[in-house]
Design an enzyme around this catalytic site. Structure first.
Site, PDB file in Angstrom:
ATOM      1  N   LYS A  14       0.840  -1.210   0.000  1.00 43.17           N
ATOM      2  CA  LYS A  14       0.000   0.000   0.000  1.00 43.17           C
ATOM      3  C   LYS A  14       0.870   1.254   0.000  1.00 43.17           C
ATOM      4  CE  LYS A  14      -2.136  -0.808   3.929  1.00 43.17           C
ATOM      5  NZ  LYS A  14      -1.602  -2.100   4.386  1.00 43.17           N
ATOM      6  N   ARG A  89      -9.441   1.298   8.940  1.00 42.27           N
ATOM      7  CA  ARG A  89      -8.913  -0.014   9.256  1.00 42.27           C
ATOM      8  C   ARG A  89      -9.885  -0.867  10.052  1.00 42.27           C
ATOM      9  NH1 ARG A  89      -3.224   0.658   8.853  1.00 42.27           N
ATOM     10  NH2 ARG A  89      -2.022  -1.202   9.382  1.00 42.27           N
ATOM     11  N   ARG A 128      11.487  -7.064   5.458  1.00 45.43           N
ATOM     12  CA  ARG A 128      11.491  -5.635   5.798  1.00 45.43           C
ATOM     13  C   ARG A 128      12.050  -5.437   7.204  1.00 45.43           C
ATOM     14  NH1 ARG A 128       5.914  -2.355   5.417  1.00 45.43           N
ATOM     15  NH2 ARG A 128       5.515  -3.131   7.497  1.00 45.43           N
ATOM     16  N   ARG A 134      12.023  -1.955  11.748  1.00 49.64           N
ATOM     17  CA  ARG A 134      10.806  -1.420  12.369  1.00 49.64           C
ATOM     18  C   ARG A 134      10.457  -2.242  13.599  1.00 49.64           C
ATOM     19  NH1 ARG A 134       5.799  -0.133   8.419  1.00 49.64           N
ATOM     20  NH2 ARG A 134       4.685  -1.173  10.096  1.00 49.64           N
ATOM     21  N   ARG A 145      -0.540  -8.790  13.512  1.00 44.73           N
ATOM     22  CA  ARG A 145      -1.047  -7.776  12.578  1.00 44.73           C
ATOM     23  C   ARG A 145      -1.878  -8.415  11.465  1.00 44.73           C
ATOM     24  NH1 ARG A 145       4.463  -5.449  11.685  1.00 44.73           N
ATOM     25  NH2 ARG A 145       3.698  -4.588   9.728  1.00 44.73           N
TER      26      ARG A 145
END
Ligand code: ADP
Length: 188
Positions: A14, A89, A128, A134, A145
């Site tokens: 996204k 969301r 990632r 992160r 998630r």
């Protein structure tokens, strides 16, 4: 003029696509994840309140998000279009947005659902995690998630289908192919 919502699970691409398209269309790219991460980094009250939720892979409570979106969409640069990434969301955020857009006399042109299978998402997010470090990209949090996505976010897809603005795109293909498809969609 374009108003787009990017739907899709974490890791679907996204952010990447929203950024590219925002540049092309010259409209602001509004990512709630980016806004929250900056708040966290700057240790603002919003960041401090959001931190524990984000690190656990949970959604941040609506009361922290809704005012932020209202303020952002009321800014001058958002009157000529916008791309929302990471919002709405859940069902209550989607109905909040619906009311807000009515107040602003705006409608959403496209809700784009980037579809990617869970195992591909898992692999992308783990990669990632290694590259970007992160704090919400570790295996347990990623799993959570994805669960939160299926339980809370996926149900809003029908909401946009009912309004005839939904387009599903296979996100399990090269970035350039997805971008090409999107350009044709919004520019035709
Ligand atoms: P991802 O691509 O992994 O979904 P985001 O950058 O969109 O990442 O969001 C990261 C985290 O920020 C989410 O897991 C959640 O805790 C929080 N967050 C972002 N947007 C929202 C939102 N609209 N409502 C609640 N929490 C949000």
């Amino acid at each position: 003029m374009a108003r787009l919502i990017f739907l899709g699970p974490p890791g679907a691409g996204k952010g990447t696509q929203a950024k590219l398209l925002a540049e092309l269309l010259q409209v602001p790219h509004i990512s709630t994840g980016d806004i929250l991460r900056s708040a966290l980094k700057a240790k603002t009250p919003l960041g401090q309140k959001a931190q524990a939720y984000m690190n656990a892979g949970e959604l941040v409570p609506d009361d922290l998000i809704l005012d932020l979106i209202r303020d952002r969409l009321n800014q001058q640069d958002a009157n000529q279009g916008w791309i929302l990434d990471g919002f709405p969301r859940n069902v209550s955020q989607a109905s909040f947005l619906d009311t807000l857009l009515q107040e602003l006399n705006q409608t959403c042109d496209f809700a784009i659902n980037l579809e990617v299978p869970d195992e591909v998402l898992m692999a992308r997010l783990l990669e990632r995690a290694q590259k970007e470090g992160r704090s919400d990209d570790n295996e347990d949090t990623i799993r959570r998630r994805l669960e939160v996505y299926h339980n809370q976010t996926e149900p809003i897809i029908g909401f946009y289908r009912d309004r005839s603005v939904l387009t599903a795109i296979n996100g399990d293909q090269p970035v350039e192919s997805v971008t090409e498809y999107l350009k044709q969609l919004v520019c035709s």
